[in-house]
Design an enzyme around this catalytic site. Structure first.
Site, PDB file in Angstrom:
ATOM      1  N   CYS A  79      33.591-113.416  10.270  1.00 45.74           N
ATOM      2  CA  CYS A  79      34.630-113.656   9.265  1.00 45.74           C
ATOM      3  C   CYS A  79      34.955-112.349   8.526  1.00 45.74           C
ATOM      4  CB  CYS A  79      34.198-114.740   8.285  1.00 45.74           C
ATOM      5  SG  CYS A  79      34.220-116.414   8.978  1.00 45.74           S
ATOM      6  N   ASP A  85      32.260-105.610  22.088  1.00 46.70           N
ATOM      7  CA  ASP A  85      30.901-105.885  21.617  1.00 46.70           C
ATOM      8  C   ASP A  85      30.235-104.560  21.255  1.00 46.70           C
ATOM      9  OD1 ASP A  85      27.918-106.404  21.828  1.00 46.70           O
ATOM     10  OD2 ASP A  85      28.674-108.417  22.228  1.00 46.70           O
ATOM     11  N   HIS A 137      36.513-120.357  10.798  1.00 49.52           N
ATOM     12  CA  HIS A 137      35.066-120.408  10.983  1.00 49.52           C
ATOM     13  C   HIS A 137      34.674-121.750  11.580  1.00 49.52           C
ATOM     14  CE1 HIS A 137      30.933-119.153  10.347  1.00 49.52           C
ATOM     15  NE2 HIS A 137      30.715-120.451  10.172  1.00 49.52           N
ATOM     16  N   GLY A 147      20.349-118.742  22.035  1.00 49.05           N
ATOM     17  CA  GLY A 147      20.569-117.308  21.871  1.00 49.05           C
ATOM     18  C   GLY A 147      21.731-116.935  20.970  1.00 49.05           C
ATOM     19  N   HIS A 196      32.147-117.874  19.358  1.00 47.27           N
ATOM     20  CA  HIS A 196      32.715-116.716  20.048  1.00 47.27           C
ATOM     21  C   HIS A 196      32.371-116.796  21.525  1.00 47.27           C
ATOM     22  CE1 HIS A 196      28.628-115.539  18.849  1.00 47.27           C
ATOM     23  NE2 HIS A 196      28.639-114.646  19.824  1.00 47.27           N
ATOM     24  N   HIS A 243      31.842-114.415  24.924  1.00 49.66           N
ATOM     25  CA  HIS A 243      31.637-113.098  25.519  1.00 49.66           C
ATOM     26  C   HIS A 243      32.392-113.084  26.848  1.00 49.66           C
ATOM     27  CE1 HIS A 243      28.027-112.014  23.034  1.00 49.66           C
ATOM     28  NE2 HIS A 243      27.967-113.346  22.923  1.00 49.66           N
TER      29      HIS A 243
END
Length: 118
Positions: A13, A36, A52, A98, A105, A107
């Site tokens: 955020c 990342d 959020h 994890g 989000h 990856h």
């Protein structure tokens, strides 16, 4: 971004609000995409919702449009990075899964041969 809900303790955020810098790849009214800071492959970007949402467990009819927008855009990001021939999309859920940042989000990882996950 007053139209979006935020958690003042959430690092993502803070990135969305510009309080923490990021290497931005893409941004629109629903998502932010950035590199990342600890990449696991030559291409490793994060796609985050601008509202959020703690994790995939909290996706519902009110916020699904943010998630579906990410999923629609990921192939475009993969193509722009030249990994559209093969890449991985991962979202971690909860501590045991994890998840290190409690903000939904995805990856997007590629640019090398990725090992089989079975």
């Amino acid at each position: 971004m007053s139209e979006h809900t935020h958690n003042s303790d959430c690092v993502f955020c803070k990135i969305i609000n510009g309080e923490i810098p990021s290497r931005k790849v893409y941004e629109d009214d629903k998502i932010l995409v950035f590199h990342d800071i600890n990449p696991s492959a030559p291409v490793h970007i994060l796609c985050v919702t601008k509202i959020h949402i703690d994790s995939l467990n909290e996706v519902n009819s009110e916020n699904i449009s943010y998630v579906s927008h990410i999923l629609e855009k990921i192939p475009e990001f993969a193509k722009s990075f030249g990994i559209d021939g093969g890449y991985r999309v991962v979202t971690n859920i909860g501590e045991d899964g994890g998840q290190s940042v409690k903000h939904l989000h995805f990856h997007v990882i590629g640019g090398k041969k990725l090992g089989y996950i079975g």
